[in-house]
Design an enzyme around this catalytic site. Structure first.
Site, short mmCIF file in Angstrom:
data_model
loop_
_atom_site.label_atom_id
_atom_site.label_comp_id
_atom_site.label_asym_id
_atom_site.label_seq_id
_atom_site.Cartn_x
_atom_site.Cartn_y
_atom_site.Cartn_z
CB SER A 1 7.33 74.06 -78.91
OG SER A 1 7.06 73.32 -77.73
CG ASP B 1 4.56 73.04 -66.31
OD1 ASP B 1 3.94 72.02 -66.68
OD2 ASP B 1 5.50 73.02 -65.50
CG ASN C 1 1.34 66.70 -79.56
OD1 ASN C 1 1.60 65.59 -80.02
ND2 ASN C 1 2.24 67.67 -79.48
CE1 TYR D 1 5.08 58.76 -73.64
CE2 TYR D 1 4.93 56.59 -74.66
CZ TYR D 1 4.92 57.97 -74.76
OH TYR D 1 4.75 58.55 -75.99
CE LYS E 1 1.60 59.76 -74.34
NZ LYS E 1 1.22 61.10 -74.81
P1 NDP Z 1 8.63 66.25 -78.44
O1 NDP Z 1 9.54 65.88 -77.32
O2 NDP Z 1 9.20 66.69 -79.75
O3 NDP Z 1 7.58 67.35 -77.93
C1 NDP Z 1 6.98 67.27 -76.67
C2 NDP Z 1 6.14 68.51 -76.47
O4 NDP Z 1 5.51 68.45 -75.18
C3 NDP Z 1 6.95 69.79 -76.53
O5 NDP Z 1 6.22 70.75 -77.27
C4 NDP Z 1 7.03 70.21 -75.07
O6 NDP Z 1 7.09 71.63 -74.87
C5 NDP Z 1 5.70 69.70 -74.54
N1 NDP Z 1 5.76 69.53 -73.09
C6 NDP Z 1 6.59 68.74 -72.38
N2 NDP Z 1 6.37 68.93 -71.05
C7 NDP Z 1 5.40 69.87 -70.94
C8 NDP Z 1 4.75 70.49 -69.85
N3 NDP Z 1 5.06 70.22 -68.57
N4 NDP Z 1 3.79 71.43 -70.10
C9 NDP Z 1 3.48 71.73 -71.38
N5 NDP Z 1 4.05 71.17 -72.46
C10 NDP Z 1 5.00 70.25 -72.23
O7 NDP Z 1 7.70 64.96 -78.64
P2 NDP Z 1 6.93 64.40 -79.92
O8 NDP Z 1 6.53 65.50 -80.82
O9 NDP Z 1 7.67 63.26 -80.46
O10 NDP Z 1 5.64 63.78 -79.18
C11 NDP Z 1 4.39 64.44 -79.13
C12 NDP Z 1 3.38 63.49 -78.49
O11 NDP Z 1 3.35 62.27 -79.23
C13 NDP Z 1 3.73 63.10 -77.06
O12 NDP Z 1 2.55 63.06 -76.29
C14 NDP Z 1 4.32 61.72 -77.20
O13 NDP Z 1 4.13 60.96 -76.03
C15 NDP Z 1 3.52 61.16 -78.37
N6 NDP Z 1 4.19 60.10 -79.08
C16 NDP Z 1 5.39 60.28 -79.71
C17 NDP Z 1 6.00 59.24 -80.39
C18 NDP Z 1 7.30 59.38 -81.11
O14 NDP Z 1 7.84 58.35 -81.55
N7 NDP Z 1 7.84 60.56 -81.28
C19 NDP Z 1 5.39 57.92 -80.43
C20 NDP Z 1 4.13 57.83 -79.74
C21 NDP Z 1 3.57 58.89 -79.11
P3 NDP Z 1 8.49 72.47 -74.83
O15 NDP Z 1 9.44 71.78 -75.77
O16 NDP Z 1 8.09 73.84 -75.27
O17 NDP Z 1 8.97 72.44 -73.41
#
Ligand code: NDP
Length: 243
Positions: free
Chosen positions: A14, A63, A89, A154, A158
């Site tokens: 999402s 979750d 992810n 973080y 990671k």
């Molecule tokens: P977003 O904040 O857009 O998305 C995070 C996702 O993680 C959402 O789908 C959210 O679900 C889900 N999530 C959070 N907490 C939980 C939980 N307790 N259980 C299940 N799902 C959970 O982040 P990004 O798309 O930017 O990031 C995706 C990945 O990439 C992450 O692991 C991030 O650390 C990594 N990343 C991102 C970077 C960036 O610059 N954007 C850089 C480096 C790494 P929901 O919204 O449905 O609650």
């Protein structure tokens, strides 16, 4: 009879990067299970869009920090067959300089990225092994490769995934399963929004722009494919030349 498509689970589907990965894998011919936590409606809308475009997708919510809810949800998915592509992810960050970091900030970040990795990956591994083909791709971060101020929690979470990637890759290598980590730099999504000014990006990123979620998704799509069969146990950076 048509052969059923391989099934892929994208946690955090999402979110920004997860959405792009889900679309890439669906375009590459996988049945994609788009996972959400609080934003199930977003995952459902994405699944509908993929189906409307001729792909196969479904949405699911749990979750990843809740071991028993995760086990129940995964069992329901496994009842339909093994999941052969797993993209871990889901992730959060809660930044604070270390002297001011609260225990809750430490625990919540590790809980989603690291305990979430265990809760999701462990139940899927044996069914994947039985099929003798699999791909596990862990989305980590440049913060785990280079370090980053304000992200001790973080980068610890990671970085632990990097180590887990290497150990699990050794365990499953002979079963046709690869395990890799993709470490993005600054990618334009909701998570990075507000965190970096244009000046920050120009200073930190040699290519002087944030990455696109689709660029990360293309790398994940390749690692998930047949063509990447001999790549395993690797931490692959995608960061515009940062590290
Ligand atoms: P977003 O904040 O857009 O998305 C995070 C996702 O993680 C959402 O789908 C959210 O679900 C889900 N999530 C959070 N907490 C939980 C939980 N307790 N259980 C299940 N799902 C959970 O982040 P990004 O798309 O930017 O990031 C995706 C990945 O990439 C992450 O692991 C991030 O650390 C990594 N990343 C991102 C970077 C960036 O610059 N954007 C850089 C480096 C790494 P929901 O919204 O449905 O609650």
């Amino acid at each position: 009879m048509t052969t059923p498509l391989k099934r892929a689970l994208v946690t955090g589907g999402s979110g920004g990067i997860g959405c792009a990965i889900s679309r890439r894998l669906a375009a590459d011919g996988l049945h994609v299970i788009i996972h959400a936590n609080s934003n199930l409606a977003t995952a459902q809308a994405l699944a509908q869009r993929i189906v409307a475009e001729g792909g196969q997708a479904q949405a699911v919510a749990f979750d990843v920090t809740d071991a028993s809810a995760t086990a129940d949800a995964l069992q329901a998915l496994l009842d339909q067959g093994a999941i052969q592509v797993l993209v871990n992810n889901a992730g959060i960050h809660e930044d604070a300089v270390f002297p001011g970091m609260q225990l809750g900030q430490w625990q919540r970040v590790l809980d989603v990225s690291l305990n979430g990795f265990f809760n999701v990956t462990q139940p899927l591994t044996l069914p994947m092994i039985r099929t003798r083909w699999g791909r596990i791709i862990n989305i980590t971060s440049v913060a785990a490769v280079m370090g980053n101020r304000g992200q001790v929690n973080y980068s610890a979470a990671k970085g632990a995934l990097h180590a887990a990637t290497k150990s699990l890759a050794l365990e499953v290598a002979s079963r046709g399963i690869t395990v890799n980590a993709v470490a993005p730099g600054i990618i334009a999504t909701g998570m990075s929004e507000g965190g970096f000014s244009a000046d920050d990006i120009a200073r930190m990123v040699p290519m002087k722009r944030p990455g696109k979620a689709e660029e990360v998704a293309d790398l994940v799509g390749f690692l998930a494919s047949e063509r990447a069969a001999y790549i395993s146990g690797q931490i692959i950076s995608i960061n515009g030349g940062m590290a």
